[in-house]
Design a protein around this motif. Structure first.
Motif, mmCIF file in Angstrom:
data_model
loop_
_atom_site.group_PDB
_atom_site.id
_atom_site.type_symbol
_atom_site.label_atom_id
_atom_site.label_comp_id
_atom_site.label_asym_id
_atom_site.label_seq_id
_atom_site.Cartn_x
_atom_site.Cartn_y
_atom_site.Cartn_z
ATOM 1 N N THR A 1 0.830 -1.203 0.000
ATOM 2 C CA THR A 1 0.000 0.000 0.000
ATOM 3 C C THR A 1 0.867 1.256 0.000
ATOM 4 O O THR A 1 2.045 1.216 0.375
ATOM 5 C CB THR A 1 -0.913 0.027 1.234
ATOM 6 O OG1 THR A 1 -0.092 0.125 2.412
ATOM 7 C CG2 THR A 1 -1.763 -1.222 1.317
ATOM 8 N N ARG A 2 0.270 2.368 -0.408
ATOM 9 C CA ARG A 2 1.006 3.641 -0.368
ATOM 10 C C ARG A 2 1.370 4.010 1.056
ATOM 11 O O ARG A 2 2.411 4.631 1.299
ATOM 12 C CB ARG A 2 0.152 4.753 -1.004
ATOM 13 C CG ARG A 2 -0.011 4.613 -2.518
ATOM 14 C CD ARG A 2 -0.846 5.744 -3.087
ATOM 15 N NE ARG A 2 -0.181 7.035 -2.934
ATOM 16 C CZ ARG A 2 -0.721 8.191 -3.287
ATOM 17 N NH1 ARG A 2 -1.957 8.213 -3.803
ATOM 18 N NH2 ARG A 2 -0.068 9.328 -3.133
ATOM 19 N N GLY A 3 0.520 3.623 2.024
ATOM 20 C CA GLY A 3 0.834 3.904 3.428
ATOM 21 C C GLY A 3 2.112 3.222 3.875
ATOM 22 O O GLY A 3 2.920 3.805 4.619
ATOM 23 N N VAL A 4 2.322 1.988 3.424
ATOM 24 C CA VAL A 4 3.556 1.271 3.762
ATOM 25 C C VAL A 4 4.762 1.962 3.141
ATOM 26 O O VAL A 4 5.794 2.163 3.798
ATOM 27 C CB VAL A 4 3.461 -0.205 3.309
ATOM 28 C CG1 VAL A 4 4.818 -0.891 3.407
ATOM 29 C CG2 VAL A 4 2.435 -0.955 4.137
ATOM 30 N N VAL A 5 4.638 2.356 1.876
ATOM 31 C CA VAL A 5 5.730 3.072 1.204
ATOM 32 C C VAL A 5 6.039 4.371 1.941
ATOM 33 O O VAL A 5 7.199 4.722 2.167
ATOM 34 C CB VAL A 5 5.361 3.373 -0.265
ATOM 35 C CG1 VAL A 5 6.390 4.326 -0.889
ATOM 36 C CG2 VAL A 5 5.295 2.084 -1.066
ATOM 37 N N ARG A 6 4.977 5.083 2.339
ATOM 38 C CA ARG A 6 5.161 6.361 3.030
ATOM 39 C C ARG A 6 5.932 6.180 4.336
ATOM 40 O O ARG A 6 6.811 6.975 4.671
ATOM 41 C CB ARG A 6 3.790 6.997 3.291
ATOM 42 C CG ARG A 6 3.870 8.480 3.688
ATOM 43 C CD ARG A 6 2.477 9.090 3.727
ATOM 44 N NE ARG A 6 1.834 9.064 2.413
ATOM 45 C CZ ARG A 6 0.726 8.401 2.137
ATOM 46 N NH1 ARG A 6 0.101 7.703 3.087
ATOM 47 N NH2 ARG A 6 0.206 8.430 0.932
ATOM 48 N N LEU A 7 5.605 5.112 5.066
ATOM 49 C CA LEU A 7 6.314 4.850 6.321
ATOM 50 C C LEU A 7 7.762 4.452 6.062
ATOM 51 O O LEU A 7 8.661 4.813 6.827
ATOM 52 C CB LEU A 7 5.594 3.752 7.111
ATOM 53 C CG LEU A 7 4.273 4.163 7.759
ATOM 54 C CD1 LEU A 7 3.552 2.949 8.324
ATOM 55 C CD2 LEU A 7 4.511 5.186 8.863
ATOM 56 N N GLY A 8 7.998 3.702 4.986
ATOM 57 C CA GLY A 8 9.373 3.354 4.633
ATOM 58 C C GLY A 8 10.199 4.580 4.286
ATOM 59 O O GLY A 8 11.362 4.710 4.690
ATOM 60 N N ILE A 9 9.592 5.505 3.538
ATOM 61 C CA ILE A 9 10.276 6.759 3.195
ATOM 62 C C ILE A 9 10.548 7.576 4.455
ATOM 63 O O ILE A 9 11.629 8.146 4.629
ATOM 64 C CB ILE A 9 9.422 7.563 2.188
ATOM 65 C CG1 ILE A 9 9.436 6.865 0.819
ATOM 66 C CG2 ILE A 9 9.932 8.998 2.070
ATOM 67 C CD1 ILE A 9 8.490 7.474 -0.199
ATOM 68 N N GLN A 10 9.573 7.609 5.351
ATOM 69 C CA GLN A 10 9.757 8.337 6.605
ATOM 70 C C GLN A 10 10.916 7.764 7.407
ATOM 71 O O GLN A 10 11.720 8.496 7.994
ATOM 72 C CB GLN A 10 8.476 8.269 7.432
ATOM 73 C CG GLN A 10 8.562 8.981 8.775
ATOM 74 C CD GLN A 10 7.274 8.843 9.571
ATOM 75 O OE1 GLN A 10 6.191 8.720 9.009
ATOM 76 N NE2 GLN A 10 7.393 8.850 10.883
ATOM 77 N N SER A 11 11.014 6.421 7.425
ATOM 78 C CA SER A 11 12.100 5.773 8.143
ATOM 79 C C SER A 11 13.457 6.158 7.570
ATOM 80 O O SER A 11 14.399 6.479 8.302
ATOM 81 C CB SER A 11 11.933 4.252 8.084
ATOM 82 O OG SER A 11 13.025 3.593 8.676
ATOM 83 N N LEU A 12 13.573 6.164 6.229
ATOM 84 C CA LEU A 12 14.840 6.549 5.598
ATOM 85 C C LEU A 12 15.125 8.037 5.784
ATOM 86 O O LEU A 12 16.284 8.441 5.883
ATOM 87 C CB LEU A 12 14.811 6.193 4.115
ATOM 88 C CG LEU A 12 14.835 4.688 3.783
ATOM 89 C CD1 LEU A 12 14.828 4.488 2.282
ATOM 90 C CD2 LEU A 12 16.031 4.003 4.409
ATOM 91 N N ALA A 13 14.078 8.840 5.852
ATOM 92 C CA ALA A 13 14.268 10.272 6.103
ATOM 93 C C ALA A 13 14.832 10.490 7.505
ATOM 94 O O ALA A 13 15.697 11.350 7.717
ATOM 95 C CB ALA A 13 12.950 11.013 5.927
ATOM 96 N N GLU A 14 14.366 9.705 8.473
ATOM 97 C CA GLU A 14 14.863 9.828 9.841
ATOM 98 C C GLU A 14 16.323 9.410 9.947
ATOM 99 O O GLU A 14 17.029 9.822 10.859
ATOM 100 C CB GLU A 14 14.007 8.977 10.778
ATOM 101 C CG GLU A 14 12.596 9.540 10.981
ATOM 102 C CD GLU A 14 11.688 8.583 11.727
ATOM 103 O OE1 GLU A 14 12.125 7.441 12.014
ATOM 104 O OE2 GLU A 14 10.537 8.968 12.027
ATOM 105 N N ARG A 15 16.781 8.598 9.015
ATOM 106 C CA ARG A 15 18.184 8.169 9.005
ATOM 107 C C ARG A 15 19.057 9.087 8.164
ATOM 108 O O ARG A 15 20.252 8.860 8.003
ATOM 109 C CB ARG A 15 18.293 6.737 8.465
ATOM 110 C CG ARG A 15 17.497 5.735 9.256
ATOM 111 C CD ARG A 15 17.562 4.350 8.654
ATOM 112 N NE ARG A 15 16.299 3.654 8.856
ATOM 113 C CZ ARG A 15 16.107 2.377 8.621
ATOM 114 N NH1 ARG A 15 17.099 1.634 8.177
ATOM 115 N NH2 ARG A 15 14.930 1.816 8.819
#
Length: 244
Positions: A62-76
């Protein structure tokens, strides 16, 4: 990057029935997939990621899963999200990715210090044993110099030299993976060397432990080095008040 089986099935199972907490539990999977995509497609700092909709379709999540993955990489620090403009790559350092990933996975509070020391007791005795088999005289002399410097240092400044001794020992084990792991998690392990746990007594115990390890290394005695490290870490554990 080609996936022979459905990513959604492999990592997320029945995504239609997953709630937010289920998605978050699988977040490391999608963030690592995105990271692999960046590397495999040789993307550069400043490049723009495909839209979330395209990524969701590509990886069958889902787009929600992708969004959370992007957020995780942004935090790193790997990605930067620009409002209304998309997501851009801000770093492609593999060391940064690994260090920040491990740090996020192992956020250490004081209450978790016992887990840090338990981890050290699993890994570091084996490192000492390997070093006893492989260390050169020049490397042994370098460890002796570190301990001499440690003797001259105040208790509050002892932590860095203590960390340097253990990190160098992992280098002298001759195993590049062990050295890499110890380097990547050095910030996490430093929690067991925080100033609040330092004292003249701990400094004395630390120096004595290091000297026993060096003695076994000089004798090319892997069993002795392994046991010396175990005793050393047991004493550190006692010093910070974690033994009963």
């Amino acid at each position: 990057m080609s996936f022979k089986i459905t990513i959604g099935e492999l990592i997320f199972g029945y995504q239609e029935t997953m709630g937010t907490e289920d998605i978050r539990r699988h977040l490391p999977g999608i963030s690592e997939i995105l990271w692999e995509m960046i590397l495999n497609e040789k993307m550069k700092v400043g490049d723009k990621l495909p839209p979330e909709r395209s990524l969701a379709k590509r990886f069958e999540v889902t787009r929600g899963v992708v969004r959370l993955g992007i957020q995780s990489l942004a935090e790193r620090g790997i990605l930067t999200r620009r409002q209304g403009d998309g997501t851009y790559i801000s770093s492609i350092s593999e060391d940064d990715f690994m260090r920040k990933s491990m740090a996020m996975a192992m956020q250490i509070e004081t209450s978790q210090l016992k887990d840090v020391l338990e981890f050290r007791k699993i890994l570091e005795p084996q490192i000492a044993a390997l070093a006893a088999l492989r260390i050169s005289q020049k490397e042994l002399d370098a460890l002796k110099i570190l301990v001499c410097d440690q003797q001259l240092q105040t208790a509050q400044g002892d932590g860095d030299l203590d960390a340097a001794f253990h990190l160098q020992l992992s280098r002298y084990s001759g195993n590049s993976v062990l050295f890499k792991v110890m380097t990547l998690i050095s910030d996490i392990l430093s929690k067991s060397r925080a100033d609040k746990y330092q004292s003249e007594q701990r400094k004395s115990v630390s120096i004595a432990g290091h000297l026993r390890i060096i003695e076994s290394l000089a004798q090319k005695d892997p069993d002795g080095a392994l046991n010396a490290m175990r005793i050393h870490l047991d004493q550190v554990e006692a010093m910070v008040g974690l033994t009963e």
